[in-house]
Design a protein around this motif. Structure first.
Motif, PDB file in Angstrom:
ATOM      1  N   GLU A  19       0.820  -1.214   0.000  1.00  0.00           N
ATOM      2  CA  GLU A  19       0.000   0.000   0.000  1.00  0.00           C
ATOM      3  C   GLU A  19       0.856   1.268   0.000  1.00  0.00           C
ATOM      4  O   GLU A  19       0.569   2.216  -0.734  1.00  0.00           O
ATOM      5  CB  GLU A  19      -0.954  -0.011   1.195  1.00  0.00           C
ATOM      6  CG  GLU A  19      -2.044  -1.054   1.040  1.00  0.00           C
ATOM      7  CD  GLU A  19      -2.921  -1.240   2.261  1.00  0.00           C
ATOM      8  OE1 GLU A  19      -2.647  -0.619   3.316  1.00  0.00           O
ATOM      9  OE2 GLU A  19      -3.885  -2.026   2.164  1.00  0.00           O
ATOM     10  N   GLU A  20       1.917   1.286   0.790  1.00  0.00           N
ATOM     11  CA  GLU A  20       2.782   2.476   0.843  1.00  0.00           C
ATOM     12  C   GLU A  20       3.521   2.669  -0.484  1.00  0.00           C
ATOM     13  O   GLU A  20       3.807   3.799  -0.889  1.00  0.00           O
ATOM     14  CB  GLU A  20       3.764   2.371   2.009  1.00  0.00           C
ATOM     15  CG  GLU A  20       4.394   3.684   2.380  1.00  0.00           C
ATOM     16  CD  GLU A  20       3.402   4.679   2.991  1.00  0.00           C
ATOM     17  OE1 GLU A  20       3.614   5.890   2.806  1.00  0.00           O
ATOM     18  OE2 GLU A  20       2.427   4.258   3.646  1.00  0.00           O
ATOM     19  N   SER A  21       3.803   1.565  -1.173  1.00  0.00           N
ATOM     20  CA  SER A  21       4.479   1.644  -2.475  1.00  0.00           C
ATOM     21  C   SER A  21       3.615   2.313  -3.533  1.00  0.00           C
ATOM     22  O   SER A  21       4.133   2.823  -4.526  1.00  0.00           O
ATOM     23  CB  SER A  21       4.869   0.245  -2.959  1.00  0.00           C
ATOM     24  OG  SER A  21       5.847  -0.309  -2.124  1.00  0.00           O
ATOM     25  N   SER A  30      10.386  10.487  -1.652  1.00  0.00           N
ATOM     26  CA  SER A  30      11.579   9.678  -1.909  1.00  0.00           C
ATOM     27  C   SER A  30      12.409  10.226  -3.063  1.00  0.00           C
ATOM     28  O   SER A  30      13.595   9.942  -3.161  1.00  0.00           O
ATOM     29  CB  SER A  30      11.194   8.224  -2.199  1.00  0.00           C
ATOM     30  OG  SER A  30      10.641   8.075  -3.492  1.00  0.00           O
ATOM     31  N   MET A  31      11.790  11.007  -3.924  1.00  0.00           N
ATOM     32  CA  MET A  31      12.472  11.549  -5.097  1.00  0.00           C
ATOM     33  C   MET A  31      12.735  13.049  -4.974  1.00  0.00           C
ATOM     34  O   MET A  31      12.869  13.759  -5.970  1.00  0.00           O
ATOM     35  CB  MET A  31      11.637  11.287  -6.365  1.00  0.00           C
ATOM     36  CG  MET A  31      11.489   9.818  -6.718  1.00  0.00           C
ATOM     37  SD  MET A  31      13.010   9.119  -7.370  1.00  0.00           S
ATOM     38  CE  MET A  31      13.500   8.059  -6.016  1.00  0.00           C
ATOM     39  N   ALA A  32      12.846  13.537  -3.745  1.00  0.00           N
ATOM     40  CA  ALA A  32      13.057  14.973  -3.503  1.00  0.00           C
ATOM     41  C   ALA A  32      14.308  15.494  -4.211  1.00  0.00           C
ATOM     42  O   ALA A  32      14.327  16.629  -4.696  1.00  0.00           O
ATOM     43  CB  ALA A  32      13.126  15.255  -2.011  1.00  0.00           C
ATOM     44  N   ALA A  33      15.351  14.676  -4.298  1.00  0.00           N
ATOM     45  CA  ALA A  33      16.602  15.122  -4.918  1.00  0.00           C
ATOM     46  C   ALA A  33      16.423  15.489  -6.384  1.00  0.00           C
ATOM     47  O   ALA A  33      17.113  16.369  -6.901  1.00  0.00           O
ATOM     48  CB  ALA A  33      17.678  14.052  -4.775  1.00  0.00           C
ATOM     49  N   SER A  34      15.490  14.834  -7.058  1.00  0.00           N
ATOM     50  CA  SER A  34      15.240  15.145  -8.473  1.00  0.00           C
ATOM     51  C   SER A  34      14.006  16.034  -8.653  1.00  0.00           C
ATOM     52  O   SER A  34      13.546  16.236  -9.763  1.00  0.00           O
ATOM     53  CB  SER A  34      15.082  13.861  -9.294  1.00  0.00           C
ATOM     54  OG  SER A  34      13.988  13.099  -8.826  1.00  0.00           O
ATOM     55  N   ASN A 141      13.561   2.941  -2.450  1.00  0.00           N
ATOM     56  CA  ASN A 141      13.337   1.835  -1.528  1.00  0.00           C
ATOM     57  C   ASN A 141      13.880   2.131  -0.136  1.00  0.00           C
ATOM     58  O   ASN A 141      13.273   1.739   0.865  1.00  0.00           O
ATOM     59  CB  ASN A 141      13.935   0.548  -2.091  1.00  0.00           C
ATOM     60  CG  ASN A 141      13.152   0.044  -3.292  1.00  0.00           C
ATOM     61  OD1 ASN A 141      12.163   0.648  -3.706  1.00  0.00           O
ATOM     62  ND2 ASN A 141      13.617  -1.042  -3.882  1.00  0.00           N
ATOM     63  N   ALA A 142      15.012   2.820  -0.049  1.00  0.00           N
ATOM     64  CA  ALA A 142      15.568   3.193   1.256  1.00  0.00           C
ATOM     65  C   ALA A 142      14.605   4.130   1.977  1.00  0.00           C
ATOM     66  O   ALA A 142      14.382   4.002   3.188  1.00  0.00           O
ATOM     67  CB  ALA A 142      16.934   3.852   1.083  1.00  0.00           C
ATOM     68  N   HIS A 143      13.999   5.057   1.239  1.00  0.00           N
ATOM     69  CA  HIS A 143      13.023   5.971   1.837  1.00  0.00           C
ATOM     70  C   HIS A 143      11.785   5.193   2.305  1.00  0.00           C
ATOM     71  O   HIS A 143      11.308   5.387   3.430  1.00  0.00           O
ATOM     72  CB  HIS A 143      12.628   7.057   0.829  1.00  0.00           C
ATOM     73  CG  HIS A 143      11.619   8.004   1.373  1.00  0.00           C
ATOM     74  ND1 HIS A 143      11.968   9.106   2.132  1.00  0.00           N
ATOM     75  CD2 HIS A 143      10.267   8.016   1.300  1.00  0.00           C
ATOM     76  CE1 HIS A 143      10.877   9.747   2.495  1.00  0.00           C
ATOM     77  NE2 HIS A 143       9.823   9.102   2.007  1.00  0.00           N
ATOM     78  N   VAL A 147      10.389   4.918   6.153  1.00  0.00           N
ATOM     79  CA  VAL A 147       9.034   5.323   6.510  1.00  0.00           C
ATOM     80  C   VAL A 147       8.289   4.191   7.198  1.00  0.00           C
ATOM     81  O   VAL A 147       7.697   4.376   8.266  1.00  0.00           O
ATOM     82  CB  VAL A 147       8.240   5.798   5.255  1.00  0.00           C
ATOM     83  CG1 VAL A 147       6.743   5.870   5.520  1.00  0.00           C
ATOM     84  CG2 VAL A 147       8.772   7.135   4.765  1.00  0.00           C
ATOM     85  N   LEU A 148       8.331   3.002   6.626  1.00  0.00           N
ATOM     86  CA  LEU A 148       7.583   1.876   7.171  1.00  0.00           C
ATOM     87  C   LEU A 148       8.161   1.347   8.474  1.00  0.00           C
ATOM     88  O   LEU A 148       7.413   0.999   9.390  1.00  0.00           O
ATOM     89  CB  LEU A 148       7.505   0.758   6.136  1.00  0.00           C
ATOM     90  CG  LEU A 148       6.540   1.047   4.989  1.00  0.00           C
ATOM     91  CD1 LEU A 148       6.848   0.159   3.791  1.00  0.00           C
ATOM     92  CD2 LEU A 148       5.103   0.886   5.433  1.00  0.00           C
ATOM     93  N   GLU A 149       9.466   1.301   8.580  1.00  0.00           N
ATOM     94  CA  GLU A 149      10.078   0.758   9.792  1.00  0.00           C
ATOM     95  C   GLU A 149      10.004   1.745  10.957  1.00  0.00           C
ATOM     96  O   GLU A 149       9.942   1.332  12.108  1.00  0.00           O
ATOM     97  CB  GLU A 149      11.505   0.325   9.515  1.00  0.00           C
ATOM     98  CG  GLU A 149      11.534  -0.917   8.617  1.00  0.00           C
ATOM     99  CD  GLU A 149      12.924  -1.446   8.336  1.00  0.00           C
ATOM    100  OE1 GLU A 149      13.929  -0.802   8.725  1.00  0.00           O
ATOM    101  OE2 GLU A 149      13.015  -2.528   7.701  1.00  0.00           O
ATOM    102  N   SER A 150       9.956   3.057  10.657  1.00  0.00           N
ATOM    103  CA  SER A 150       9.828   4.022  11.749  1.00  0.00           C
ATOM    104  C   SER A 150       8.389   4.111  12.230  1.00  0.00           C
ATOM    105  O   SER A 150       8.131   4.525  13.363  1.00  0.00           O
ATOM    106  CB  SER A 150      10.337   5.396  11.318  1.00  0.00           C
ATOM    107  OG  SER A 150       9.458   5.969  10.354  1.00  0.00           O
TER     108      SER A 150
END
Length: 152
Positions: A19-21, A30-34, A141-143, A147-150
């Protein structure tokens, strides 16, 4: 054509990861850098079967637009997004989610893409695009994992 796979282990149940995906908001974060933003179709919330979104982002100093559709969907096991308009000759991203046996999820991203422009596109694929696109999926995926683990 380029094909690659990224496997990410996430300490959260497959349904939550699935669902989060599909969250447009999480993807943009997750794509803030771009500076990736949803500018058409579903622009916030969660996508579902048949939904389209148009993304605008900056890569290699150039603004890009790509419209993708959720072309396959079987909750909570997998979904596929495919480009329907944009910079690639072909773009297909398969997302798979499986229980890891310990309450977490094995998330597999299988990406296939083909650059336009024939021989020049194949050179771009081997010189820069494969590495760049893989790094984007790893960062996303790292983002998502964070998010999910926190969230517990």
């Amino acid at each position: 054509m380029v094909r690659f796979e990224v496997v990410t282990l996430i300490r959260a149940a497959p349904r939550r990861v699935f669902e989060e995906s599909l969250s447009v908001d999480t993807h943009m974060a997750s794509m803030a850098a771009s500076r990736e933003r949803a500018v058409g179709g579903v622009t916030s919330g969660r996508m579902g079967p048949g939904d389209q979104v148009t993304w605008r982002a900056w890569h290699f100093g150039v603004a890009w637009r790509m419209t993708s559709v959720i072309s396959a969907y079987d909750a909570p096991g997998f979904f596929v997004d495919e480009q329907v308009a944009g910079p690639f000759r072909r773009w297909r991203h398969e997302h798979r989610f499986a229980a890891d046996g310990g309450g977490g999820t094995v998330m597999r991203d299988a990406v296939e893409f083909e650059a336009p422009l024939g021989v020049l596109g194949r050179v771009a694929e081997s010189v820069a695009l494969r590495r760049h696109m893989t790094a984007l999926i790893v960062a996303r995926n790292a983002h998502l994992k964070a998010v999910l683990e926190s969230a517990g």
